[in-house]
Design a protein around this motif. Sequence first.
Motif, PDB file in Angstrom:
ATOM      1  N   ALA A 228       0.824  -1.205   0.000  1.00  0.00           N
ATOM      2  CA  ALA A 228       0.000   0.000   0.000  1.00  0.00           C
ATOM      3  C   ALA A 228       0.863   1.263   0.000  1.00  0.00           C
ATOM      4  O   ALA A 228       0.597   2.230  -0.728  1.00  0.00           O
ATOM      5  N   GLU A 229       1.905   1.249   0.810  1.00  0.00           N
ATOM      6  CA  GLU A 229       2.822   2.412   0.848  1.00  0.00           C
ATOM      7  C   GLU A 229       3.495   2.611  -0.502  1.00  0.00           C
ATOM      8  O   GLU A 229       3.645   3.745  -0.992  1.00  0.00           O
ATOM      9  N   PHE A 230       3.847   1.492  -1.119  1.00  0.00           N
ATOM     10  CA  PHE A 230       4.509   1.581  -2.431  1.00  0.00           C
ATOM     11  C   PHE A 230       3.565   2.150  -3.491  1.00  0.00           C
ATOM     12  O   PHE A 230       3.953   2.996  -4.311  1.00  0.00           O
ATOM     13  N   ASP A 231       2.280   1.677  -3.469  1.00  0.00           N
ATOM     14  CA  ASP A 231       1.307   2.192  -4.435  1.00  0.00           C
ATOM     15  C   ASP A 231       1.075   3.681  -4.233  1.00  0.00           C
ATOM     16  O   ASP A 231       0.971   4.453  -5.210  1.00  0.00           O
ATOM     17  N   ARG A 232       0.964   4.109  -2.991  1.00  0.00           N
ATOM     18  CA  ARG A 232       0.748   5.542  -2.720  1.00  0.00           C
ATOM     19  C   ARG A 232       1.920   6.388  -3.227  1.00  0.00           C
ATOM     20  O   ARG A 232       1.749   7.419  -3.898  1.00  0.00           O
ATOM     21  N   ILE A 233       3.130   5.938  -2.922  1.00  0.00           N
ATOM     22  CA  ILE A 233       4.317   6.701  -3.347  1.00  0.00           C
ATOM     23  C   ILE A 233       4.424   6.727  -4.866  1.00  0.00           C
ATOM     24  O   ILE A 233       4.763   7.752  -5.482  1.00  0.00           O
ATOM     25  N   ARG A 234       4.081   5.584  -5.523  1.00  0.00           N
ATOM     26  CA  ARG A 234       4.157   5.544  -6.983  1.00  0.00           C
ATOM     27  C   ARG A 234       3.123   6.485  -7.606  1.00  0.00           C
ATOM     28  O   ARG A 234       3.417   7.192  -8.586  1.00  0.00           O
ATOM     29  N   THR A 235       1.887   6.516  -6.991  1.00  0.00           N
ATOM     30  CA  THR A 235       0.857   7.426  -7.514  1.00  0.00           C
ATOM     31  C   THR A 235       1.305   8.886  -7.384  1.00  0.00           C
ATOM     32  O   THR A 235       1.182   9.691  -8.311  1.00  0.00           O
ATOM     33  N   GLU A 236       1.826   9.241  -6.221  1.00  0.00           N
ATOM     34  CA  GLU A 236       2.318  10.617  -6.036  1.00  0.00           C
ATOM     35  C   GLU A 236       3.433  10.951  -7.010  1.00  0.00           C
ATOM     36  O   GLU A 236       3.501  12.048  -7.563  1.00  0.00           O
ATOM     37  N   ARG A 237       4.305   9.989  -7.232  1.00  0.00           N
ATOM     38  CA  ARG A 237       5.427  10.240  -8.146  1.00  0.00           C
ATOM     39  C   ARG A 237       4.922  10.453  -9.573  1.00  0.00           C
ATOM     40  O   ARG A 237       5.398  11.352 -10.286  1.00  0.00           O
ATOM     41  N   GLU A 238       3.922   9.616 -10.002  1.00  0.00           N
ATOM     42  CA  GLU A 238       3.401   9.789 -11.358  1.00  0.00           C
ATOM     43  C   GLU A 238       2.706  11.137 -11.516  1.00  0.00           C
ATOM     44  O   GLU A 238       2.852  11.810 -12.541  1.00  0.00           O
ATOM     45  N   GLU A 239       1.938  11.558 -10.468  1.00  0.00           N
ATOM     46  CA  GLU A 239       1.305  12.872 -10.544  1.00  0.00           C
ATOM     47  C   GLU A 239       2.348  13.990 -10.626  1.00  0.00           C
ATOM     48  O   GLU A 239       2.209  14.943 -11.393  1.00  0.00           O
ATOM     49  N   ARG A 240       3.395  13.883  -9.811  1.00  0.00           N
ATOM     50  CA  ARG A 240       4.448  14.912  -9.821  1.00  0.00           C
ATOM     51  C   ARG A 240       5.158  14.954 -11.172  1.00  0.00           C
ATOM     52  O   ARG A 240       5.465  16.022 -11.717  1.00  0.00           O
ATOM     53  N   ILE A 241       5.375  13.753 -11.760  1.00  0.00           N
ATOM     54  CA  ILE A 241       6.056  13.707 -13.069  1.00  0.00           C
ATOM     55  C   ILE A 241       5.168  14.326 -14.141  1.00  0.00           C
ATOM     56  O   ILE A 241       5.628  15.066 -15.025  1.00  0.00           O
ATOM     57  N   SER A 242       3.846  14.034 -14.081  1.00  0.00           N
ATOM     58  CA  SER A 242       2.933  14.614 -15.081  1.00  0.00           C
ATOM     59  C   SER A 242       2.878  16.139 -14.955  1.00  0.00           C
ATOM     60  O   SER A 242       2.871  16.860 -15.957  1.00  0.00           O
ATOM     61  N   GLN A 243       2.882  16.643 -13.721  1.00  0.00           N
ATOM     62  CA  GLN A 243       2.898  18.103 -13.531  1.00  0.00           C
ATOM     63  C   GLN A 243       4.179  18.712 -14.112  1.00  0.00           C
ATOM     64  O   GLN A 243       4.153  19.752 -14.771  1.00  0.00           O
TER      65      GLN A 243
END
Length: 982
Positions: free
Chosen positions: A763-778
């Motif tokens: 779960a922690e890994f999925d959350r961090i990956r989601t945040e990272r993808e959002e930050r990369i898209s921004q």
Amino acid sequence: MANFAKPENALKRADELINVGQKQDALQALHDLITSKRYRAWQKPLEKIMFKYLDLCVDLKRGRFAKDGLIQYRIVCQQVNVSSLEEVIKHFLHLATEKAEQARSQADALEEALDVDDLEADRKPEDLQLSIVSGEKGKDRSDRELVTPWFKFLWETYRTVLEILRNNSKLEALYAMTAHKAFQFCKQYKRTTEFRRLCEIIRNHLANLNKYRDQRDRPDLSAPESLQLYLDTRFDQLKVATELGLWQEAFRSVEDIYGLMCMVKKTPKSSLLMVYYSKLTEIFWISSSHLYHAYAWFKLFSLQKNFNKNLSQKDLQLISSSVVLAALSIPPFDRAQSASHMELENEKERNLRMANLIGFNLEPKFEGRDMLSRSALLSELVSRGVLSCASQEVKDLFHVLEHEFHPLDLGSKIQPLLEKISKSGGKLSSAPSLPEAQLSQYVPALEKLATLRLLQQVSKIYQTIRIESLSQLVPFFEFSVVEKISVDAVKNNFVAMKVDHMKGVVIFGNLGIESDGLRDHLAVFAESLSKVRAMLYPVPSKASKLAGIIPNLADTVEKEHKRLLARKSIIEKRKEDQERQQLEMEREEEQKRLKLQKLTEEAEQKRLAAELAERRKQRILREIEEKELEEAQALLEDTEKRMKKGKKKPLLDGEKVTKQTVMERALTEQVKERKEMEKKLQKLAKTMDYLERAKREEAAPLIEAAYQRRLVEEREFYEREQQREVELSKERHESDLKEKNRLSRMLGNKEIFQAQVISRRQAEFDRIRTEREERISQIIRARKQERDIKRKQIYYLTIEEERIRKLQEEEEVRKREEAERLKKEQAERKAKLDEIAEKQRQREREVEEKGRLEREAALKGTTNAPPARLAEPTVTPTGTAAPAATAPASGPAKYVPKWKRQTTEVSSAPTAAPTPSETDRWPNRGPPPGDDHWGNSRGPAQNTDRWTSPPAEGGDRWGSGPRGSDERRSAFGSSRPRPTQR
């Protein structure tokens, strides 16, 4: 003692001994060779032998052997090849330094190996016992066992090299380099005791150098290179002494530098003087000599301002602030002098020495105490402009402490200034040789000075003040500290005060009965009373009886006085003349004596030089003979030792021993010994072969039996070990099965816990990956926007540049067409002008040709006809003169009447006058347009100018004015008729 025919043999022998592990014997063999008198002439193999010899000395830590070898090698190559000695000494220093560094690195590695968590785990009982008994750590013991012996050897190496090079003028640079390395050794490893000894050694070397001036290879201190090397050595010594904190040794180093410069009477460079004074400031500050510290800073400021061209304004301000604060830190009173005459003399000598060190005067002739004082220094700072270069806080502090009177708020005025000063300071960027200027070090001394000034000013307005009030006026210290400062001030007669703790007050004023101020006050009071009494009761003046008796006594006394003065002046003048004559005679006699003495000294020097040359020659010959005799004697001794006792052939007493005879005898003896030795070796070889064969035959069955026994023992040992290993494996397998059964109960809990941890981490890994993808898209969107904006800007700039470029090209085309049009117009104008000028020149040539033909015709006519007088030209109504006709030639003296002259003119008119066509064509201007009055033709341009341009000043171009008439006369003759000549 081994004897070798060549030095290379000794080197080979030493290598053989080293290979079998006998380094001591190899060292002894090389030592015997080097110290032998047989090899006193330098040769290249000796250098290799010295390298090997020093390697062995360093490996075996034999410093005494190394010193003996270097001394002998110096004797050998001092006059032949001193560079070889230099290379050998450098090799020796390198080896010793390298060994010391290796020992240090080994000790550090051992310390790191001992740095473990459990120090008692791997330690032996004897190590624990030793640590408890000795009480020292492992690093101390490792240093004592590994590092200290090599450091001691390295120190002995430095001392040995300095002792060998101390009076060698050819190796002064190596001496300075060795001293520098020794200083760095003491600095790196904090060897203060060795540093003191090193300074004393170098100081003794210089003293002996000045004491024994007749040595052959003594360095010349008057040479600039030698002096610079000695100065650099002393300055290195001074720097290391200050870095080690040996201030007494640093001050002695300063005195060494000053004594060295006094010895050669030369002042060092400005860069060295800056280092000199910077170190003096540190020494005097540590010794609390504030007066000398301030003077050293002042000298340093003068040097930096005069010689440092890169000095920035900020550094200049910082240096000047340090100078002013150092001067203010001096106590405002002199220390009370002792009554002992010896102490006064010592103090006077000390002040003179300090003044000479600070002023760097090579010939001191002034009293140091009269020159160096606080008031003199402050006035010097103001006059030299040092105060004007200081910071504003320092200026304000100077004026408050020295010139202003604020007894009640002096502390409140000074305290903020001191806080600002304590925060300023730092490293000087444009003056690296100076110490770091820290103004905060002067704050305690300035607080003490402010306290003294406050007590002095308060004593002038108060006679009694409470202790609490005085404590409030001094915010720097508590009253106990103020009391200590006041005791020092009262002791040195700076202020008079008493502290009454019972009443809680401080009493100012001259309270002592025997004080100097009270005695002066009573004396002034007595003088004032005496003046008042004299004014109240004046003494009556008595008339002089002598004045009535002798009325002209004053004039007589005046005349007699003038006569005596004149006589005295005459006597003085005669005395001066007599002394001048005496001095002239003495000067002449002195010159004669000096001249005679000079001649005598020159003759004596020549005689001594000749005797010295003769003695040197005799000494060289004697040394050569002694050397040959010694070599022959050594060869003879070696030969006798090798000979057998029964075969000795002693030399007769009268027989002359030469090197050649001894060498021949030694050669024959060597041949005999070699033959005998070969025979013995052959016999010994046969015996050894027989013994070895017999021994091996006897030992073969014994070796076979021992081998069989060993095989049986090894087989039994292998079977026992195999059986023991099987039993141990079974035991370990059973224990492992028991452990597995015991742990199988926790298998379910372990899997549950593992699943929980994995799910939480997923779960922690999925959350961090989601945040990272959002930050990369921004970031991608932001960068895309930036690229679009940048692309638009580049497009706009490109279009704008293209438009500006087109405008510039159009402007250049227009300018180029305009220039071509102007150029074409100028060419056409020039062609027209050239054509007009050509036509004008053609016309002038025609007119000139016509005039020439007319002149030739006129000349031919005059040669054929008799000379006639020219008549007066007729003037036409327009003012143009017509050509005159010639009168009949009737002789120069015959009178012709007027009517006859008229008939003559009428009869000759058809031939003399111009044709009607010509007169009608040119009625007003004389010659035609194409000709001038000389008949020269003119070009078309000139004709055009003639008719279009206005006439020149004084007449037109055709001679209508004065100039034109003169030209016409010169061309056609005078206007008046002249008498004809027969």
